[in-house]
Design a protein around this motif. Structure first.
Motif, PDB file in Angstrom:
ATOM      1  N   SER A  22       0.833  -1.204   0.000  1.00 49.63           N
ATOM      2  CA  SER A  22       0.000   0.000   0.000  1.00 49.63           C
ATOM      3  C   SER A  22       0.870   1.256   0.000  1.00 49.63           C
ATOM      4  N   VAL A  23       0.536   2.153  -0.895  1.00 47.91           N
ATOM      5  CA  VAL A  23       1.280   3.402  -0.999  1.00 47.91           C
ATOM      6  C   VAL A  23       1.064   4.270   0.238  1.00 47.91           C
ATOM      7  N   TYR A  24      -0.130   4.192   0.831  1.00 45.35           N
ATOM      8  CA  TYR A  24      -0.463   5.075   1.941  1.00 45.35           C
ATOM      9  C   TYR A  24      -0.530   4.358   3.289  1.00 45.35           C
ATOM     10  N   LEU A  25      -1.017   3.122   3.301  1.00 46.52           N
ATOM     11  CA  LEU A  25      -1.270   2.443   4.564  1.00 46.52           C
ATOM     12  C   LEU A  25       0.020   2.092   5.311  1.00 46.52           C
ATOM     13  N   PHE A  26       0.998   1.512   4.627  1.00 49.87           N
ATOM     14  CA  PHE A  26       2.236   1.129   5.300  1.00 49.87           C
ATOM     15  C   PHE A  26       2.950   2.345   5.910  1.00 49.87           C
ATOM     16  N   PRO A  27       3.130   3.440   5.159  1.00 51.70           N
ATOM     17  CA  PRO A  27       3.761   4.614   5.781  1.00 51.70           C
ATOM     18  C   PRO A  27       2.920   5.208   6.922  1.00 51.70           C
ATOM     19  N   LEU A  28       1.595   5.116   6.802  1.00 56.75           N
ATOM     20  CA  LEU A  28       0.727   5.602   7.877  1.00 56.75           C
ATOM     21  C   LEU A  28       0.945   4.776   9.147  1.00 56.75           C
ATOM     22  N   ILE A  29       1.010   3.453   8.989  1.00 59.48           N
ATOM     23  CA  ILE A  29       1.231   2.581  10.145  1.00 59.48           C
ATOM     24  C   ILE A  29       2.618   2.827  10.736  1.00 59.48           C
ATOM     25  N   GLU A  30       3.620   2.980   9.885  1.00 59.36           N
ATOM     26  CA  GLU A  30       4.970   3.298  10.389  1.00 59.36           C
ATOM     27  C   GLU A  30       4.962   4.613  11.162  1.00 59.36           C
ATOM     28  N   GLY A  31       4.264   5.595  10.611  1.00 61.07           N
ATOM     29  CA  GLY A  31       4.170   6.888  11.290  1.00 61.07           C
ATOM     30  C   GLY A  31       3.474   6.782  12.631  1.00 61.07           C
ATOM     31  N   LEU A  32       2.380   6.015  12.681  1.00 62.74           N
ATOM     32  CA  LEU A  32       1.684   5.814  13.952  1.00 62.74           C
ATOM     33  C   LEU A  32       2.571   5.085  14.955  1.00 62.74           C
ATOM     34  N   HIS A  33       3.360   4.146  14.467  1.00 61.45           N
ATOM     35  CA  HIS A  33       4.283   3.426  15.338  1.00 61.45           C
ATOM     36  C   HIS A  33       5.289   4.403  15.961  1.00 61.45           C
ATOM     37  N   LEU A  34       5.820   5.283  15.152  1.00 58.74           N
ATOM     38  CA  LEU A  34       6.796   6.252  15.663  1.00 58.74           C
ATOM     39  C   LEU A  34       6.151   7.271  16.596  1.00 58.74           C
ATOM     40  N   ILE A  35       4.933   7.696  16.281  1.00 63.30           N
ATOM     41  CA  ILE A  35       4.226   8.630  17.170  1.00 63.30           C
ATOM     42  C   ILE A  35       3.925   7.954  18.504  1.00 63.30           C
ATOM     43  N   GLY A  36       3.453   6.702  18.442  1.00 61.76           N
ATOM     44  CA  GLY A  36       3.200   5.958  19.680  1.00 61.76           C
ATOM     45  C   GLY A  36       4.454   5.814  20.517  1.00 61.76           C
ATOM     46  N   LEU A  37       5.581   5.526  19.857  1.00 62.61           N
ATOM     47  CA  LEU A  37       6.865   5.437  20.561  1.00 62.61           C
ATOM     48  C   LEU A  37       7.238   6.779  21.185  1.00 62.61           C
ATOM     49  N   ALA A  38       7.076   7.840  20.415  1.00 66.13           N
ATOM     50  CA  ALA A  38       7.444   9.166  20.923  1.00 66.13           C
ATOM     51  C   ALA A  38       6.626   9.514  22.163  1.00 66.13           C
ATOM     52  N   VAL A  39       5.340   9.222  22.119  1.00 64.69           N
ATOM     53  CA  VAL A  39       4.474   9.536  23.259  1.00 64.69           C
ATOM     54  C   VAL A  39       4.826   8.644  24.446  1.00 64.69           C
ATOM     55  N   SER A  40       4.811   7.337  24.233  1.00 68.43           N
ATOM     56  CA  SER A  40       5.002   6.423  25.355  1.00 68.43           C
ATOM     57  C   SER A  40       6.424   6.475  25.916  1.00 68.43           C
ATOM     58  N   ILE A  41       7.416   6.339  25.067  1.00 69.36           N
ATOM     59  CA  ILE A  41       8.797   6.322  25.548  1.00 69.36           C
ATOM     60  C   ILE A  41       9.221   7.717  26.005  1.00 69.36           C
ATOM     61  N   GLY A  42       8.792   8.731  25.278  1.00 70.92           N
ATOM     62  CA  GLY A  42       9.131  10.099  25.670  1.00 70.92           C
ATOM     63  C   GLY A  42       8.617  10.439  27.059  1.00 70.92           C
ATOM     64  N   LEU A  43       7.347  10.119  27.315  1.00 70.87           N
ATOM     65  CA  LEU A  43       6.783  10.404  28.634  1.00 70.87           C
ATOM     66  C   LEU A  43       7.380   9.489  29.705  1.00 70.87           C
ATOM     67  N   LEU A  44       7.664   8.249  29.325  1.00 62.78           N
ATOM     68  CA  LEU A  44       8.281   7.323  30.270  1.00 62.78           C
ATOM     69  C   LEU A  44       9.661   7.826  30.698  1.00 62.78           C
ATOM     70  N   PHE A  45      10.370   8.462  29.789  1.00 68.84           N
ATOM     71  CA  PHE A  45      11.672   9.025  30.151  1.00 68.84           C
ATOM     72  C   PHE A  45      11.518  10.093  31.234  1.00 68.84           C
ATOM     73  N   PHE A  46      10.454  10.913  31.150  1.00 70.50           N
ATOM     74  CA  PHE A  46      10.217  11.907  32.203  1.00 70.50           C
ATOM     75  C   PHE A  46       9.976  11.214  33.548  1.00 70.50           C
ATOM     76  N   VAL A  47       9.180  10.152  33.532  1.00 67.01           N
ATOM     77  CA  VAL A  47       8.915   9.401  34.759  1.00 67.01           C
ATOM     78  C   VAL A  47      10.210   8.799  35.292  1.00 67.01           C
ATOM     79  N   ASP A  48      10.979   8.172  34.400  1.00 70.47           N
ATOM     80  CA  ASP A  48      12.230   7.542  34.834  1.00 70.47           C
ATOM     81  C   ASP A  48      13.216   8.563  35.380  1.00 70.47           C
ATOM     82  N   LEU A  49      13.303   9.701  34.732  1.00 70.69           N
ATOM     83  CA  LEU A  49      14.199  10.756  35.237  1.00 70.69           C
ATOM     84  C   LEU A  49      13.738  11.250  36.603  1.00 70.69           C
ATOM     85  N   ARG A  50      12.412  11.295  36.821  1.00 71.04           N
ATOM     86  CA  ARG A  50      11.898  11.667  38.141  1.00 71.04           C
ATOM     87  C   ARG A  50      12.237  10.585  39.165  1.00 71.04           C
ATOM     88  N   LEU A  51      12.133   9.304  38.751  1.00 70.63           N
ATOM     89  CA  LEU A  51      12.472   8.213  39.668  1.00 70.63           C
ATOM     90  C   LEU A  51      13.945   8.263  40.060  1.00 70.63           C
TER      91      LEU A  51
END
Length: 165
Positions: A22-51
């Motif tokens: 898929s010209v659009y679906l695969f890049p969309l899923i990759e993008g969502l994967h990276l956004i999910g990582l940015a949100v989850s891991i990014g915020l987790l880093f704040f928690v870990d730094l606080r810990l």
């Protein structure tokens, strides 16, 4: 059925082929994967730094965890679902890469670290969570989380580069 046979079955499936081509679906899923990582891991880093006592030491840990937990879990859900879809689309190409199994191993270790933290320290966060520098086992859990999730991201980013060689 071996893992390689199963992964080839996924890769050759109508769904896997449709995702991958898929010209659009695969890049969309990759993008969502990276956004999910940015949100989850990014915020987790704040928690870990606080810990670790290195970030917002005056903010009670329970307040930070309570505020960020829905976002962390939502980000992980998006990352998990999109990761499964990416796996279906590329299964037979990545199961032959050792770095893929390193990534899965780091995810498993990070999950065990989070489970240990929640069971041992997360339940009593109101007892120790106001301290500017938390107890050493809590700091260890934060450092382990930072390290393991960093390794997950690094291993994940290596997958597309190593799969084209």
């Amino acid at each position: 059925m071996t893992l390689l046979e199963f992964s080839q079955l996924l890769y050759d499936s109508e769904f896997g082929t449709a995702l991958r081509e898929s010209v659009y679906l695969f890049p969309l899923i990759e993008g969502l994967h990276l956004i999910g990582l940015a949100v989850s891991i990014g915020l987790l880093f704040f928690v870990d730094l606080r810990l670790l006592g290195w970030f917002l030491p005056q903010l009670p840990v329970v307040q930070l965890l309570h505020s960020l937990r829905p976002w962390l879990l939502g980000g992980f859900a998006v990352t998990f679902v999109s990761g499964l879809l990416l796996f279906v689309a590329t299964a037979s190409k990545i199961v032959v890469l050792p770095v893929f199994f390193y990534k899965l191993g780091f995810i498993a270790l990070a999950g065990l670290n989070a489970l240990w933290f929640e069971r041992r320290w997360g339940r009593d966060v109101v007892v120790w969570g106001n301290a500017e520098v938390p107890p050493s086992p809590v700091r260890f859990a934060g450092a382990a989380s930072l390290t393991l999730w960093s390794l997950v991201v690094i291993a994940g980013r290596l997958i597309p580069y190593l799969s084209y060689q």
